[in-house]
Structures are given as structure tokens and as C-alpha cells.
Design a protein around this motif. Structure first.
Motif, PDB file in Angstrom:
ATOM      1  N   ALA A  71      44.415  27.949  26.839  1.00 37.02           N
ATOM      2  CA  ALA A  71      45.224  27.184  27.791  1.00 37.02           C
ATOM      3  C   ALA A  71      45.691  28.081  28.932  1.00 37.02           C
ATOM      4  CB  ALA A  71      46.421  26.564  27.082  1.00 37.02           C
ATOM      5  N   GLU A  72      46.091  29.283  28.603  1.00 36.06           N
ATOM      6  CA  GLU A  72      46.515  30.211  29.654  1.00 36.06           C
ATOM      7  C   GLU A  72      45.356  30.562  30.566  1.00 36.06           C
ATOM      8  OE1 GLU A  72      48.160  33.475  27.518  1.00 36.06           O
ATOM      9  OE2 GLU A  72      50.120  32.538  27.320  1.00 36.06           O
ATOM     10  N   ARG A  73      44.183  30.759  29.985  1.00 37.43           N
ATOM     11  CA  ARG A  73      42.999  31.071  30.775  1.00 37.43           C
ATOM     12  C   ARG A  73      42.642  29.906  31.691  1.00 37.43           C
ATOM     13  NH1 ARG A  73      38.931  32.093  26.917  1.00 37.43           N
ATOM     14  NH2 ARG A  73      40.113  33.986  26.466  1.00 37.43           N
ATOM     15  N   SER A  74      42.807  28.695  31.184  1.00 34.69           N
ATOM     16  CA  SER A  74      42.520  27.506  31.990  1.00 34.69           C
ATOM     17  C   SER A  74      43.485  27.422  33.171  1.00 34.69           C
ATOM     18  CB  SER A  74      42.634  26.257  31.121  1.00 34.69           C
ATOM     19  OG  SER A  74      42.439  25.104  31.896  1.00 34.69           O
ATOM     20  N   ARG A  75      44.763  27.707  32.931  1.00 31.40           N
ATOM     21  CA  ARG A  75      45.737  27.693  34.029  1.00 31.40           C
ATOM     22  C   ARG A  75      45.427  28.762  35.069  1.00 31.40           C
ATOM     23  NH1 ARG A  75      50.278  28.368  30.588  1.00 31.40           N
ATOM     24  NH2 ARG A  75      49.884  26.734  29.107  1.00 31.40           N
ATOM     25  N   ALA A  76      45.019  29.914  34.619  1.00 29.67           N
ATOM     26  CA  ALA A  76      44.674  30.993  35.553  1.00 29.67           C
ATOM     27  C   ALA A  76      43.441  30.609  36.371  1.00 29.67           C
ATOM     28  CB  ALA A  76      44.421  32.289  34.794  1.00 29.67           C
ATOM     29  N   ASP A  77      42.458  29.973  35.738  1.00 30.39           N
ATOM     30  CA  ASP A  77      41.269  29.522  36.475  1.00 30.39           C
ATOM     31  C   ASP A  77      41.632  28.461  37.503  1.00 30.39           C
ATOM     32  OD1 ASP A  77      39.696  31.244  35.032  1.00 30.39           O
ATOM     33  OD2 ASP A  77      38.953  29.698  33.643  1.00 30.39           O
ATOM     34  N   ASN A  78      42.528  27.540  37.131  1.00 29.85           N
ATOM     35  CA  ASN A  78      42.959  26.514  38.081  1.00 29.85           C
ATOM     36  C   ASN A  78      43.698  27.126  39.261  1.00 29.85           C
ATOM     37  OD1 ASN A  78      41.860  24.432  36.587  1.00 29.85           O
ATOM     38  ND2 ASN A  78      43.769  23.957  35.538  1.00 29.85           N
ATOM     39  N   ALA A  79      44.542  28.105  38.993  1.00 30.92           N
ATOM     40  CA  ALA A  79      45.282  28.766  40.072  1.00 30.92           C
ATOM     41  C   ALA A  79      44.327  29.509  41.001  1.00 30.92           C
ATOM     42  CB  ALA A  79      46.318  29.726  39.502  1.00 30.92           C
ATOM     43  N   GLY A  98      41.220  28.710  41.553  1.00 30.27           N
ATOM     44  CA  GLY A  98      40.515  27.677  42.310  1.00 30.27           C
ATOM     45  C   GLY A  98      41.364  27.124  43.446  1.00 30.27           C
ATOM     46  N   GLU A  99      42.652  26.947  43.196  1.00 26.74           N
ATOM     47  CA  GLU A  99      43.549  26.484  44.251  1.00 26.74           C
ATOM     48  C   GLU A  99      43.630  27.498  45.385  1.00 26.74           C
ATOM     49  OE1 GLU A  99      47.422  25.255  43.083  1.00 26.74           O
ATOM     50  OE2 GLU A  99      46.651  23.931  41.519  1.00 26.74           O
ATOM     51  N   ARG A 100      43.727  28.775  45.033  1.00 25.28           N
ATOM     52  CA  ARG A 100      43.796  29.801  46.072  1.00 25.28           C
ATOM     53  C   ARG A 100      42.540  29.789  46.931  1.00 25.28           C
ATOM     54  NH1 ARG A 100      46.207  32.817  41.905  1.00 25.28           N
ATOM     55  NH2 ARG A 100      44.203  33.737  41.358  1.00 25.28           N
ATOM     56  N   GLU A 101      41.384  29.651  46.303  1.00 21.57           N
ATOM     57  CA  GLU A 101      40.139  29.617  47.062  1.00 21.57           C
ATOM     58  C   GLU A 101      40.069  28.373  47.938  1.00 21.57           C
ATOM     59  OE1 GLU A 101      36.889  30.046  44.370  1.00 21.57           O
ATOM     60  OE2 GLU A 101      37.459  32.080  43.820  1.00 21.57           O
ATOM     61  N   GLY A 102      40.549  27.251  47.432  1.00 21.54           N
ATOM     62  CA  GLY A 102      40.567  26.024  48.225  1.00 21.54           C
ATOM     63  C   GLY A 102      41.478  26.140  49.440  1.00 21.54           C
ATOM     64  N   TYR A 103      42.660  26.695  49.247  1.00 22.09           N
ATOM     65  CA  TYR A 103      43.571  26.889  50.373  1.00 22.09           C
ATOM     66  C   TYR A 103      43.015  27.891  51.382  1.00 22.09           C
ATOM     67  CZ  TYR A 103      47.281  24.134  48.264  1.00 22.09           C
ATOM     68  OH  TYR A 103      48.026  23.109  47.753  1.00 22.09           O
ATOM     69  N   ARG A 104      42.308  28.892  50.896  1.00 26.00           N
ATOM     70  CA  ARG A 104      41.697  29.862  51.798  1.00 26.00           C
ATOM     71  C   ARG A 104      40.612  29.191  52.645  1.00 26.00           C
ATOM     72  NH1 ARG A 104      40.240  34.413  48.529  1.00 26.00           N
ATOM     73  NH2 ARG A 104      42.416  34.957  48.708  1.00 26.00           N
ATOM     74  N   ALA A 105      39.801  28.348  52.031  1.00 27.34           N
ATOM     75  CA  ALA A 105      38.764  27.625  52.770  1.00 27.34           C
ATOM     76  C   ALA A 105      39.407  26.673  53.776  1.00 27.34           C
ATOM     77  CB  ALA A 105      37.859  26.863  51.811  1.00 27.34           C
ATOM     78  N   LEU A 106      40.483  26.005  53.394  1.00 27.56           N
ATOM     79  CA  LEU A 106      41.187  25.119  54.317  1.00 27.56           C
ATOM     80  C   LEU A 106      41.763  25.894  55.494  1.00 27.56           C
ATOM     81  CD1 LEU A 106      42.288  22.293  54.967  1.00 27.56           C
ATOM     82  CD2 LEU A 106      44.302  22.890  53.598  1.00 27.56           C
ATOM     83  N   SER A 107      42.253  27.081  55.240  1.00 27.45           N
ATOM     84  CA  SER A 107      42.800  27.884  56.338  1.00 27.45           C
ATOM     85  C   SER A 107      41.706  28.293  57.311  1.00 27.45           C
ATOM     86  CB  SER A 107      43.533  29.114  55.804  1.00 27.45           C
ATOM     87  OG  SER A 107      42.624  30.050  55.264  1.00 27.45           O
ATOM     88  N   TYR A 108      40.480  28.535  56.815  1.00 25.84           N
ATOM     89  CA  TYR A 108      39.365  28.815  57.716  1.00 25.84           C
ATOM     90  C   TYR A 108      39.091  27.611  58.615  1.00 25.84           C
ATOM     91  CZ  TYR A 108      37.888  32.970  55.059  1.00 25.84           C
ATOM     92  OH  TYR A 108      37.828  34.194  54.463  1.00 25.84           O
ATOM     93  N   VAL A 109      39.081  26.424  58.022  1.00 27.45           N
ATOM     94  CA  VAL A 109      38.773  25.205  58.782  1.00 27.45           C
ATOM     95  C   VAL A 109      39.846  24.933  59.841  1.00 27.45           C
ATOM     96  CG1 VAL A 109      38.518  22.699  58.583  1.00 27.45           C
ATOM     97  CG2 VAL A 109      37.390  24.192  56.954  1.00 27.45           C
ATOM     98  N   ILE A 110      41.076  25.271  59.547  1.00 22.90           N
ATOM     99  CA  ILE A 110      42.157  25.036  60.511  1.00 22.90           C
ATOM    100  C   ILE A 110      42.201  26.151  61.556  1.00 22.90           C
ATOM    101  CG2 ILE A 110      44.671  24.944  60.768  1.00 22.90           C
ATOM    102  CD1 ILE A 110      44.728  23.527  58.031  1.00 22.90           C
ATOM    103  N   ALA A 111      42.074  27.395  61.135  1.00 20.96           N
ATOM    104  CA  ALA A 111      42.257  28.531  62.035  1.00 20.96           C
ATOM    105  C   ALA A 111      41.119  28.675  63.039  1.00 20.96           C
ATOM    106  CB  ALA A 111      42.403  29.824  61.239  1.00 20.96           C
ATOM    107  N   GLY A 112      39.892  28.384  62.651  1.00 22.89           N
ATOM    108  CA  GLY A 112      38.752  28.548  63.565  1.00 22.89           C
ATOM    109  C   GLY A 112      38.869  27.703  64.820  1.00 22.89           C
ATOM    110  N   PRO A 113      38.963  26.378  64.668  1.00 21.71           N
ATOM    111  CA  PRO A 113      39.110  25.549  65.872  1.00 21.71           C
ATOM    112  C   PRO A 113      40.409  25.817  66.628  1.00 21.71           C
ATOM    113  CG  PRO A 113      38.382  24.207  64.041  1.00 21.71           C
ATOM    114  CD  PRO A 113      38.726  25.559  63.482  1.00 21.71           C
TER     115      PRO A 113
END
Length: 82
Positions: free
Chosen positions: A14-22, A24-39
Motif C-alpha cells: 500500500a505504501e509503495r502504491s501511494r508512492a507510485d501515485n505521488a 505519477g502526479e508529479r510527472e503529470g504536473y510537470r507535463a502540464l507546466s510544460y504545456v502552460i509555460a511554452g506558449p
């Protein structure tokens, strides 16, 4: 004794699953920041260029270029695993 060992393994899973989810969220927010910052950045440069040069095409060009570079960076960073 075996019940306690299996309970520890479930907790670890369960702890490993939470760490994997966290992660994944960080990577998603990083990708979103690329999409916002570029334009935003290249659109801003285009707007400044339009303002000082008296043109009207640099802002849309900067927005499209910034979005294209953002997508390129996301594909380069998170592309398919070979």
C-alpha cells in the motif's frame, strides 16, 4: 507469526502504491507546466516583438511555436520506452 508477516507485506504494498501515485502526479504536473509555460513564454516574446515592431503575426507564431516545443519536450522526456 505468518499473519503478521503477510500484514506487513500488505502495508508495504500500500505504501509503495501511494508512492507510485505521488510520482505519477508529479510527472503529470510537470507535463502540464510544460504545456502552460511554452506558449506563455513564446507568446510573450511574440507579443513584445509585435508591440515594438508594429506587426501582428509574432504573437500567434509564438503561441504555436511554444506549444509545439512544449509537446516536443514532453515527448522527449516521457516518450515511449525502447
Amino acid at each position: 507469526m505468518t499473519d503478521r508477516i503477510s500484514a506487513d507485506r500488505v502495508l508495504t504494498g500500500a505504501e509503495r502504491s501511494r508512492a507510485d501515485n505521488a510520482a505519477g502526479e508529479r510527472e503529470g504536473y510537470r507535463a502540464l507546466s510544460y504545456v502552460i509555460a511554452g506558449p506563455l513564454a513564446y507568446g510573450g516574446l511574440g507579443w513584445v516583438g509585435d508591440h515594438f515592431l508594429g506587426t501582428q503575426f509574432l504573437l500567434p507564431l509564438g503561441l504555436v511555436l511554444g506549444l509545439g516545443l512544449s509537446v516536443y519536450m514532453i515527448i522527449k522526456r516521457y516518450g515511449a520506452v525502447r
